[in-house]
Write an enzyme that holds these catalytic residues in place. Structure first.
Site, PDB file in Angstrom:
ATOM      1  CG  HIS A 109      -0.428   0.249   2.511  1.00  0.00           C
ATOM      2  ND1 HIS A 109      -0.069  -0.757   3.373  1.00  0.00           N
ATOM      3  CD2 HIS A 109      -0.159   1.405   3.162  1.00  0.00           C
ATOM      4  CE1 HIS A 109       0.381  -0.239   4.495  1.00  0.00           C
ATOM      5  NE2 HIS A 109       0.341   1.080   4.401  1.00  0.00           N
ATOM      6  CG  ASP A 165       0.190  -4.115   2.998  1.00  0.00           C
ATOM      7  OD1 ASP A 165       0.344  -3.521   1.916  1.00  0.00           O
ATOM      8  OD2 ASP A 165       0.108  -3.511   4.095  1.00  0.00           O
ATOM      9  CB  SER A 199       3.155   2.091   5.861  1.00  0.00           C
ATOM     10  OG  SER A 199       1.898   1.967   6.425  1.00  0.00           O
TER      11      SER A 199
END
Length: 385
Positions: free
Chosen positions: A135, A165, A240
């Site tokens: 992402h 992911d 992230s």
């Protein structure tokens, strides 16, 4: 003893239950799970807009030869020592994505919008392979990597996997400081951890410390059920793809999600590094995950009864050469069970398929033209269309 499960409403992000399987759900305060593609700022009606997207917090390093991994970092176990040893293996990632806004295009206004994003990554080889979250770089037109010494590189996308992911990018560099990969199977609740990343997309190299709060926490993120490490180390937008390290300076997780809300503190999540590296190896070798069992269908989820169709999960199309096609599954078939386990959503389907291997034969119960029937399907690996 069964692990507790967190299920997040896909539209609102609200926790809709937090109960052990097969027991009545209990009500809980509102929580929100975010991947930190969360903060967006826009301006201007004509000519498009610029937005900021801060992404948060999805074995062996591609054949894992000794030239591509550092020996275990020598630390005295102190927070300062660990940070000094591992900080250069974590990078800042900045992306630009050109998106088309159909709303503007409808009125004859330029629909090309530039969206800027920021996240983190971890160097896993001296010659420039970097692991991050899918992402963080999803749909990006350009990816730039900034090292702790200030050097900036254009990065090439090697491959990405939305289900886990996980993504791999590469920069053209040599003799980089790469992380030492630990063993997430050896983790215990209470172990000390340090998260390093790029919070807010502008504070690269930020370190926060905490403990492992829980292991194998089942969390539903973007319709995918994932077993994640839970930590109370502070995680913010931009973290992230960053690293979660243990007291020995070993990489034991990749940060990918956090829970936020007025009454929430210290709920961050990371993908266990053993799970990450299994995917990384296959992404580098093959460009996709080859050993994941698939049904071979594209599906559409109907939230409520509509025009004669009952709510549920419908086959939109079958993939050529897949087990579903060979077994005779068709568009508009409604999938209601796999091996007698009820299926009503994509999340249910994805979760159940994780229990099987390529080559397994499963009983798919469908409804076609109002008639219920069972179809035996032999699962295949992913088929590249």
């Amino acid at each position: 003893m069964d692990e507790e499960k967190i299920v997040i409403d896909n539209q609102t992000g609200q926790v809709i239950n937090n109960a052990k399987p097969a027991k009545t759900s209990k009500q809980h305060p509102v929580l929100y799970l975010v991947l930190v593609a969360i903060i967006s700022l826009s301006c201007g009606l004509a000519g498009g807009y610029v937005a900021a997207r801060y992404t948060t917090p999805q074995t062996v390093i591609y054949k894992s030869d000794s030239q591509n991994v550092n020996p275990s970092f020598a630390t005295d176990g102190s927070i300062q020592s660990v940070i000094a040893s591992v900080k250069d293996s974590v990078v800042e990632i900045n992306t630009e994505t050109i998106e088309t806004n159909d709303f503007y295009s409808f009125f004859g206004i330029s629909g090309n919008n530039l969206v800027e994003g920021a996240g983190s990554g971890v160097i896993i080889s001296k010659d420039g392979y970097i692991v991050t979250n899918n992402h963080v770089i999803d749909s990006a037109n350009t990816i730039k990597v900034r090292l702790t010494n200030g050097e900036v590189y254009d990065a090439a996308l090697i491959a990405t996997d939305s289900k886990s992911d996980v993504a791999v990018i590469k920069i053209d560099a040599k003799d980089l400081t790469c992380a030492t990969v630990g063993n997430s199977d050896n983790l215990l609740v209470g172990d000390s951890v340090i998260a390093i990343g790029n919070p807010l997309g502008s504070l690269g190299g930020t370190a926060t410390d905490g403990i492992i709060s829980s292991l194998n926490r089942e969390v539903t993120v973007n319709n995918e059920k994932m077993n994640l490490i839970q930590t109370n180390a502070a995680i913010n937008s931009g973290n992230s793809g960053g690293g979660l390290f243990n007291a020995a300076g070993e990489l034991i997780g990749i940060v990918n999600a956090k829970s936020v809300g007025s009454s929430v503190e210290g709920l961050g999540f990371a993908i266990p590094i053993n799970d990450v590296m299994k995917v990384v190896d296959q992404l580098i070798e093959n460009g996709y995950v080859t050993d994941r069992a698939t049904l071979g269908v594209k599906v559409t989820e109907l939230a409520q009864d509509t025009k004669g169709y009952k709510a549920g999960l419908y086959i939109q199309s079958t993939i050529d050469g897949s087990g579903a096609q060979k077994a005779g599954l068709k568009p508009y078939d409604r999938i209601i069970a796999i091996n007698d386990t009820e299926i009503s959503s994509y999340t249910d389907l994805s979760s159940q398929l994780q229990n099987y291997n390529v080559g397994d034969t499963v009983k798919i119960t469908i409804v076609r033209d109002g008639q219920q029937m069972d179809v035996d399907v032999t699962l295949t690996g992913p088929i590249q269309e």
